[in-house]
Enzyme design. Structure first.
Site, PDB file in Angstrom:
ATOM      1  N   GLY A   1       1.143  -1.330  -0.256  1.00  0.00           N
ATOM      2  CA  GLY A   1       0.036  -0.224  -0.098  1.00  0.00           C
ATOM      3  C   GLY A   1       0.685   1.440   0.007  1.00  0.00           C
ATOM      4  N   GLY A   2      -0.007   2.846  -0.323  1.00  0.00           N
ATOM      5  CA  GLY A   2       0.243   3.394  -0.404  1.00  0.00           C
ATOM      6  C   GLY A   2       1.282   4.586  -1.038  1.00  0.00           C
TER       7      GLY A   2
ATOM      8  CB  ILE B   1       4.276   2.470   7.803  1.00  0.00           C
ATOM      9  CG1 ILE B   1       4.452   3.345   9.226  1.00  0.00           C
ATOM     10  CG2 ILE B   1       3.175   1.531   7.635  1.00  0.00           C
ATOM     11  CD1 ILE B   1       4.012   3.254  10.439  1.00  0.00           C
ATOM     12  N   GLY B   2       4.831   1.061   4.694  1.00  0.00           N
ATOM     13  CA  GLY B   2       3.810   0.359   3.812  1.00  0.00           C
ATOM     14  C   GLY B   2       3.901  -0.926   3.244  1.00  0.00           C
TER      15      GLY B   2
ATOM     16  N   GLY C   1       6.776  -3.199   5.389  1.00  0.00           N
ATOM     17  CA  GLY C   1       6.928  -2.722   7.089  1.00  0.00           C
ATOM     18  C   GLY C   1       6.524  -0.870   7.347  1.00  0.00           C
TER      19      GLY C   1
ATOM     20  CB  CYS D   1       4.005   9.168   0.892  1.00  0.00           C
ATOM     21  SG  CYS D   1       5.313   8.496   2.634  1.00  0.00           S
TER      22      CYS D   1
ATOM     23  CB  THR E   1       8.684   5.332  -0.175  1.00  0.00           C
ATOM     24  OG1 THR E   1       9.509   6.159   0.726  1.00  0.00           O
ATOM     25  CG2 THR E   1       9.040   3.608  -0.214  1.00  0.00           C
ATOM     26  CE1 TYR E   2      17.245   6.633  -2.743  1.00  0.00           C
ATOM     27  CE2 TYR E   2      17.383   7.449   0.532  1.00  0.00           C
ATOM     28  CZ  TYR E   2      17.768   7.648  -1.042  1.00  0.00           C
ATOM     29  OH  TYR E   2      19.300   7.010  -0.914  1.00  0.00           O
ATOM     30  CG  HIS E   3      13.410   1.986   0.101  1.00  0.00           C
ATOM     31  ND1 HIS E   3      13.386   2.298   1.219  1.00  0.00           N
ATOM     32  CD2 HIS E   3      12.222   1.193   0.169  1.00  0.00           C
ATOM     33  CE1 HIS E   3      11.693   2.044   2.222  1.00  0.00           C
ATOM     34  NE2 HIS E   3      11.349   0.935   0.589  1.00  0.00           N
TER      35      HIS E   3
END
Length: 214
Positions: free
Chosen positions: A72-73, A148-149, A160, A178, A76-78
């Site tokens: 979900g979501g 959070i996703g 997570g 997000c 995002t960046y990692h």
């Protein structure tokens, strides 16, 4: 199986490899052949798109690889310096309440940040953990420090949370994180808390039991 397996990967894990491993573990947890798992890791620099991602929020698609996450979501960046926690729990055994699970992830990060004297907070209508920047000389501003996703398959969770320890914050500039453009991002180091990743991992392990039980 009642004991949780904790895994920590020292080297950055390629995103497709992490997805494949989570798929295998989720199926094994469901079958009762593997324990619930918390996997702490970092990724190489990349962007992920959740199921609600808007194409317009991908500002610089050529900057880093972009992956469909299946969680979900939104975007995002990692990357290095960010602690990702993939949490694979059996909610059928613990209680089939996804909202309670998400609040547990939020509380886990809030308690971890509190250990380092950072006040992480929830915000209505905004997923993740936020820091009021007024004490840091930026009144009226709130920056995101934890995302959070999650995904749930047959009541087993995966994906997570991610907590910004010391990532390159400029890398968030390739997306609208997000889907929220009116707020920024921050990290423990940017707030002046020069903690190491092993220190963060230790606190995550200590605060886990307070939220999710032993």
């Amino acid at each position: 199986m009642s004991k949780i397996e904790w895994r920590i990967s020292d080297a950055p894990v390629p995103y497709p490899e992490a997805l494949a491993e989570m798929d295998r573990r989720v199926d094994a947890i469901r079958a009762g052949t593997a324990p619930e798992t918390v996997w702490l890791l970092e990724h190489p620099p990349l962007y992920t798109a959740g199921t609600s991602a808007q194409p317009s929020d991908l500002i610089d698609p050529s900057r880093f690889p972009v992956y469909d996450a299946g969680r979900g979501g939104q975007y995002t960046y990692h990357g290095p310096g960010q602690r990702v926690g993939y949490v694979m729990l059996d909610l059928k055994r613990r209680g089939p309440d996804v909202r309670a699970f998400v609040r547990g992830l939020e509380e886990w990060m809030i308690r971890t940040l509190a250990h380092f004297n950072v006040r992480g907070e929830r915000r209505d209508g905004r997923v993740g953990i936020w820091v009021d920047m007024a004490p840091y000389g930026q009144p009226g501003r709130e920056n995101k420090i934890g995302a959070i996703g999650v995904r749930v398959r047959r009541w087993v969770t995966f994906h997570g949370m991610s907590l910004n320890v010391d990532p390159d914050l400029s890398h968030f500039g390739g997306i609208v994180p997000c889907g929220i453009s009116e707020h920024g991002v921050t990290s423990l180091h940017a707030l002046g808390h020069l903690v190491t990743m092993p220190e963060v991992d230790s606190v995550l392990a200590d605060t886990w039991a307070d939220v999710f039980g032993r």
